[in-house]
Design a protein around this motif. Structure first.
Motif, PDB file in Angstrom:
ATOM      1  N   ALA A  58      -9.060  19.667   4.907  1.00 12.91           N
ATOM      2  CA  ALA A  58      -8.521  19.007   6.099  1.00 12.91           C
ATOM      3  C   ALA A  58      -8.833  17.515   6.075  1.00 12.91           C
ATOM      4  N   ARG A  59     -10.044  17.169   5.666  1.00  9.72           N
ATOM      5  CA  ARG A  59     -10.424  15.753   5.572  1.00  9.72           C
ATOM      6  C   ARG A  59      -9.577  15.035   4.528  1.00  9.72           C
ATOM      7  N   PHE A  60      -9.354  15.680   3.396  1.00  7.45           N
ATOM      8  CA  PHE A  60      -8.516  15.126   2.325  1.00  7.45           C
ATOM      9  C   PHE A  60      -7.111  14.844   2.852  1.00  7.45           C
ATOM     10  N   CYS A  61      -6.535  15.817   3.543  1.00  5.82           N
ATOM     11  CA  CYS A  61      -5.175  15.660   4.096  1.00  5.82           C
ATOM     12  C   CYS A  61      -5.135  14.597   5.185  1.00  5.82           C
ATOM     13  N   MET A  62      -6.184  14.529   6.010  1.00  2.79           N
ATOM     14  CA  MET A  62      -6.211  13.535   7.080  1.00  2.79           C
ATOM     15  C   MET A  62      -6.246  12.121   6.503  1.00  2.79           C
ATOM     16  N   LEU A  63      -7.030  11.911   5.461  1.00  2.00           N
ATOM     17  CA  LEU A  63      -7.100  10.586   4.842  1.00  2.00           C
ATOM     18  C   LEU A  63      -5.747  10.191   4.250  1.00  2.00           C
ATOM     19  N   TRP A  64      -5.098  11.124   3.554  1.00  2.00           N
ATOM     20  CA  TRP A  64      -3.793  10.802   2.974  1.00  2.00           C
ATOM     21  C   TRP A  64      -2.736  10.590   4.061  1.00  2.00           C
ATOM     22  N   MET A  65      -2.768  11.397   5.106  1.00  2.00           N
ATOM     23  CA  MET A  65      -1.826  11.211   6.199  1.00  2.00           C
ATOM     24  C   MET A  65      -2.003   9.824   6.814  1.00  2.00           C
ATOM     25  N   THR A  66      -3.227   9.405   7.025  1.00  2.00           N
ATOM     26  CA  THR A  66      -3.495   8.094   7.599  1.00  2.00           C
ATOM     27  C   THR A  66      -3.025   6.981   6.680  1.00  2.00           C
ATOM     28  N   GLY A  67      -3.353   7.099   5.399  1.00  2.00           N
ATOM     29  CA  GLY A  67      -2.945   6.072   4.444  1.00  2.00           C
ATOM     30  C   GLY A  67      -1.442   5.933   4.300  1.00  2.00           C
ATOM     31  N   LEU A  68      -0.720   7.024   4.489  1.00  2.00           N
ATOM     32  CA  LEU A  68       0.735   6.995   4.321  1.00  2.00           C
ATOM     33  C   LEU A  68       1.493   6.719   5.615  1.00  2.00           C
ATOM     34  N   MET A  69       0.888   6.976   6.763  1.00  2.00           N
ATOM     35  CA  MET A  69       1.568   6.762   8.046  1.00  2.00           C
ATOM     36  C   MET A  69       1.243   5.399   8.659  1.00  2.00           C
ATOM     37  N   ALA A  70       0.062   4.857   8.410  1.00  2.00           N
ATOM     38  CA  ALA A  70      -0.346   3.584   9.020  1.00  2.00           C
ATOM     39  C   ALA A  70       0.615   2.438   8.693  1.00  2.00           C
ATOM     40  N   PRO A  71       1.122   2.310   7.451  1.00  2.00           N
ATOM     41  CA  PRO A  71       2.052   1.217   7.182  1.00  2.00           C
ATOM     42  C   PRO A  71       3.329   1.281   8.028  1.00  2.00           C
ATOM     43  N   THR A  72       3.819   2.470   8.316  1.00  2.00           N
ATOM     44  CA  THR A  72       5.000   2.609   9.168  1.00  2.00           C
ATOM     45  C   THR A  72       4.679   2.136  10.580  1.00  2.00           C
ATOM     46  N   ALA A  73       3.520   2.528  11.092  1.00  2.00           N
ATOM     47  CA  ALA A  73       3.121   2.093  12.433  1.00  2.00           C
ATOM     48  C   ALA A  73       2.971   0.573  12.481  1.00  2.00           C
ATOM     49  N   PHE A  74       2.401  -0.009  11.446  1.00  2.00           N
ATOM     50  CA  PHE A  74       2.218  -1.462  11.383  1.00  2.00           C
ATOM     51  C   PHE A  74       3.562  -2.175  11.354  1.00  2.00           C
ATOM     52  N   ARG A  75       4.470  -1.664  10.560  1.00  2.00           N
ATOM     53  CA  ARG A  75       5.795  -2.286  10.428  1.00  2.00           C
ATOM     54  C   ARG A  75       6.580  -2.227  11.740  1.00  2.00           C
ATOM     55  N   ARG A  76       6.398  -1.159  12.487  1.00  2.00           N
ATOM     56  CA  ARG A  76       7.152  -0.970  13.730  1.00  2.00           C
ATOM     57  C   ARG A  76       6.442  -1.542  14.949  1.00  2.00           C
ATOM     58  N   GLY A  77       5.318  -2.218  14.728  1.00  2.00           N
ATOM     59  CA  GLY A  77       4.594  -2.813  15.845  1.00  2.00           C
ATOM     60  C   GLY A  77       3.758  -1.827  16.617  1.00  2.00           C
ATOM     61  N   GLY A  78       3.346  -0.749  15.978  1.00  2.00           N
ATOM     62  CA  GLY A  78       2.572   0.290  16.651  1.00  2.00           C
ATOM     63  C   GLY A  78       1.083   0.034  16.689  1.00  2.00           C
ATOM     64  N   PHE A  79       0.615  -1.074  16.142  1.00  2.00           N
ATOM     65  CA  PHE A  79      -0.799  -1.401  16.188  1.00  2.00           C
ATOM     66  C   PHE A  79      -1.067  -2.273  17.408  1.00  2.00           C
ATOM     67  N   VAL A  80      -2.309  -2.573  17.641  1.00  2.00           N
ATOM     68  CA  VAL A  80      -2.687  -3.438  18.749  1.00  2.00           C
ATOM     69  C   VAL A  80      -2.002  -4.791  18.573  1.00  2.00           C
TER      70      VAL A  80
END
Length: 193
Positions: A58-80
């Motif tokens: 679960a930890r392995f999958c969570m790290l990969w999910m975060t690494g692969l989803m964060a750039p989309t959130a950043f690009r779309r203005g989903g960060f602070v």
């Protein structure tokens, strides 16, 4: 400005394609993570026998999910963001503020790429996971920790690439061409808002 716009169109298309693949892999990682956690809950509370591998999977999958989803959130203005402050400014002044913040972010991401690389290739990456194995033709293969840490490196590299795109977009806005910028592809997330 024409050169910036000419670079942004294909760059945005490539980034959108890569991030779409990343989101698909991230969705699979979330599903595998949920299944691993459910297996652990059933094993622990129904059969009174906790398994050694689901927590690490679960930890392995969570790290990969975060690494692969964060750039989309950043690009779309989903960060602070400083929307309230930039909303009080003219478009060009807000673009300058955005550019300054993106350059600072880019410097931090550049350092993070170096840290991620050292985590994958350095001393810590040489160890194997405690209980995460995959089957092979001649037995079981213990997954190296470097595969887990690779999620940090991939995620930060993708964030850095998106950051470069956002810097170029900010430059175009600063030069007064914000109305000529191509839209950021919202992909399958457009209806979620």
């Amino acid at each position: 400005m024409g050169l910036l716009l000419a670079v942004l169109a294909p760059m945005g298309a490539v980034i959108a394609f890569v991030l779409k693949i990343g989101r698909a892999i991230g969705i699979v990682a979330i599903a595998v993570m949920v299944v691993a956690i459910l297996i652990q809950v059933v094993a622990r509370y129904v059969f009174n026998n906790a398994l050694p591998w689901p927590d690490e999977a679960a930890r392995f999958c969570m790290l990969w999910m975060t690494g692969l989803m964060a750039p989309t959130a950043f690009r779309r203005g989903g960060f602070v963001a400083l929307d309230m402050i930039s909303g009080l400014m003219s478009e060009r002044v807000a673009a300058v503020l955005s550019l300054v913040l993106l350059v600072i972010s880019g410097l931090i991401l550049f350092v993070a790429v170096q840290i991620g690389w050292s985590e994958v290739t350095g001393f810590g990456g040489r160890f194997a996971t405690a209980s995460l194995y995959i089957p092979t033709f001649d037995g079981w293969f213990r997954i190296p920790r470097s595969w887990m840490m690779l999620s940090l490196l991939v995620g930060v590299i993708l964030l850095l690439v998106v950051n470069v795109e956002l810097i170029l977009r900010s430059l175009v806005r600063m030069l007064g061409g914000g109305d000529r910028l191509p839209e950021i592809d919202m992909g399958d997330m457009a209806g979620a808002e």
